[in-house]
Motif scaffolding. Structure first.
Motif, short mmCIF file in Angstrom:
data_model
loop_
_atom_site.label_atom_id
_atom_site.label_comp_id
_atom_site.label_asym_id
_atom_site.label_seq_id
_atom_site.Cartn_x
_atom_site.Cartn_y
_atom_site.Cartn_z
N VAL A 195 0.84 -1.20 -0.10
CA VAL A 195 -0.07 -0.02 0.10
C VAL A 195 0.72 1.20 0.08
CG1 VAL A 195 -1.84 1.19 1.25
CG2 VAL A 195 -1.83 -1.46 1.57
N GLY A 196 0.84 1.95 -1.09
CA GLY A 196 1.45 3.40 -1.03
C GLY A 196 1.05 4.09 0.15
N ALA A 197 2.17 4.56 1.11
CA ALA A 197 1.53 5.47 2.29
C ALA A 197 2.06 7.00 1.92
CB ALA A 197 2.46 5.14 3.40
N MET A 198 2.61 7.26 0.85
CA MET A 198 2.96 8.62 0.26
C MET A 198 3.41 8.64 -1.06
SD MET A 198 6.68 9.37 2.31
CE MET A 198 6.06 8.80 3.92
N SER A 199 3.29 9.74 -1.72
CA SER A 199 3.74 9.79 -2.98
C SER A 199 5.20 9.36 -3.22
CB SER A 199 3.51 11.51 -3.57
OG SER A 199 2.26 11.56 -3.53
N ASP A 245 0.86 -8.49 -4.18
CA ASP A 245 0.08 -7.67 -5.19
C ASP A 245 0.19 -6.05 -4.56
OD1 ASP A 245 -1.86 -7.42 -3.09
OD2 ASP A 245 -3.42 -8.83 -4.35
N SER A 246 -0.61 -5.18 -5.23
CA SER A 246 -0.42 -3.87 -4.61
C SER A 246 -1.91 -3.05 -4.65
CB SER A 246 0.59 -3.03 -5.38
OG SER A 246 0.08 -2.79 -6.73
N ALA A 247 -2.09 -2.42 -3.81
CA ALA A 247 -3.26 -1.79 -3.81
C ALA A 247 -3.80 -0.71 -5.11
CB ALA A 247 -3.43 -1.14 -2.51
N ALA A 248 -2.74 -0.21 -5.76
CA ALA A 248 -2.96 0.78 -6.74
C ALA A 248 -1.45 0.76 -7.50
CB ALA A 248 -3.35 2.08 -6.14
N ALA A 249 -1.58 1.36 -8.72
CA ALA A 249 -0.66 1.66 -9.37
C ALA A 249 0.45 2.81 -8.77
CB ALA A 249 -1.02 2.36 -10.78
#
Length: 261
Positions: free
Chosen positions: A57-61, A84-88
Motif C-alpha cells: 500500500v502506498g503510504a505517500m507519493s 500484489d499492490s493496492a494501486a498503480a
C-alpha cells in the motif's frame, strides 16, 4: 530531501509471515488469503492450501527524483506467497535532479511458489526512474512475475524509465533483460521495432519445473503479444497495447494459460 526506504517480507511454509516490515511509502498489509483449497502437496513438494497474501500500500507519493526504495522478499522452502499492490505506482519528478531507484530483491526456496503481481508502474512526465528486479530461484521453485509499464498519464508524454529484470535458477542465469523508454532512452524506443506508438507495455514470466517435460510452444496471443519458451524451464509472455486496460487483459489471458497453480 530524498527518501530511503526498504520493506521486507518473509513467508514460511506454514502460512506464517515471520517478517513483514514496511518502511516509508512502502506499507505492507497481510490481506485475505487467495488460491485453491487445502489438498495434498504438489508434485514438487510445495505446501498445500491457499497462498499467503501481502498487499503493498502506498503510504505517500513515491518514488520521486532521488528516492531510493527497495522491497526484499524471501519465500522459504515449501511456502506459497502472493504479493500484489493496492494501486498503480507513479514515478514522479522531484526536487532532486538524480534519478529515483526502485529495487526488488526476491529469493524463492525449494518447493516454494511466488506470484508477484503488482499494479502498473506509471512513468509521469518529467520523472526519471531506474527499476531493478533480481530473483534467485531454487531448482524446484515456481514463479509468476508480472511487470507493466504505462508511459505517461492520459494525454501526456512519459518520463524516463529504465527497467532491468535478472532471474537466476539453481545459480544459473535464466533471464537478464533491460528495457528503456522515454526522453532519456536510446533512440528508436518508440519506433515500429519496439513500441510502434503504443504507450503500455508489459511482460509475464512463468517459471515452472513442469515445463521441462512439456515446454511451452511459441505463439501469438494478440496482434501485439506473444509467448516464447525460455531455457530453464520457463515461459515469457510480452505485449504492447494502447492503454493499461488492454494490456492487463492480454497478460491475464497469458496468466490463465501458463500458470494454473
Amino acid at each position: 530531501m530524498s527518501l530511503r526506504a526498504t520493506a521486507r517480507i518473509r513467508a514460511d511454509a506454514d502460512g506464517g509471515l515471520p517478517l513483514l516490515v514496511g518502511d516509508g511509502p512502502l506499507a505492507l498489509r497481510r490481506t485475505r488469503a487467495a488460491g485453491p483449497p487445502a489438498g495434498p502437496a504438489g508434485p514438487y513438494g510445495e505446501a498445500p492450501g491457499p497462498y499467503t497474501r501481502v498487499t503493498v500500500v502506498g503510504a505517500m507519493s513515491a518514488p520521486l527524483g532521488g528516492d531510493r526504495l527497495a522491497i526484499e522478499t524471501e519465500v522459504c522452502d515449501g511456502a506459497r506467497l502472493l504479493v500484489d499492490s493496492a494501486a498503480a505506482t507513479l514515478a514522479l519528478p522531484g526536487r532532486s535532479a538524480e534519478p529515483a531507484a526502485y529495487d526488488v530483491r526476491i529469493t524463492v526456496g525449494d518447493g516454494g511458489v511466488l506470484r508477484w503481481l503488482p499494479e502498473q508502474m506509471v512513468s509521469v512526465r518529467g520523472s526519471d526512474l531506474r527499476m531493478r528486479t533480481v530473483v534467485e530461484l531454487a531448482p524446484t521453485a515456481r514463479l509468476v512475475l508480472r511487470e507493466e509499464q504505462i508511459l505517461g498519464r492520459h494525454g501526456e508524454p512519459p518520463g524516463t524509465l529504465v527497467t532491468r529484470l535478472t532471474v537466476r535458477r539453481a545459480g544459473r542465469p535464466l533471464l537478464d533483460q533491460e528495457l528503456a523508454f522515454g526522453p532519456g532512452a536510446p533512440g528508436g524506443w518508440d519506433g515500429g521495432a519496439v513500441l510502434g506508438g503504443h504507450r503500455a507495455t508489459g511482460q509475464l514470466l512463468v517459471v515452472d519445473p513442469a515445463f521441462a517435460d512439456k515446454p511451452v510452444e511459441s505463439r501469438l496471443f494478440g496482434e501485439h503479444a506473444a509467448v516464447t519458451p525460455l531455457a530453464g524451464p520457463a515461459a515469457l509472455a510480452t505485449a504492447v497495447a494502447p492503454d493499461a486496460l488492454v494490456l492487463r487483459r492480454l497478460l491475464d489471458r497469458a496468466l490463465a494459460e501458463l500458470a494454473p497453480f
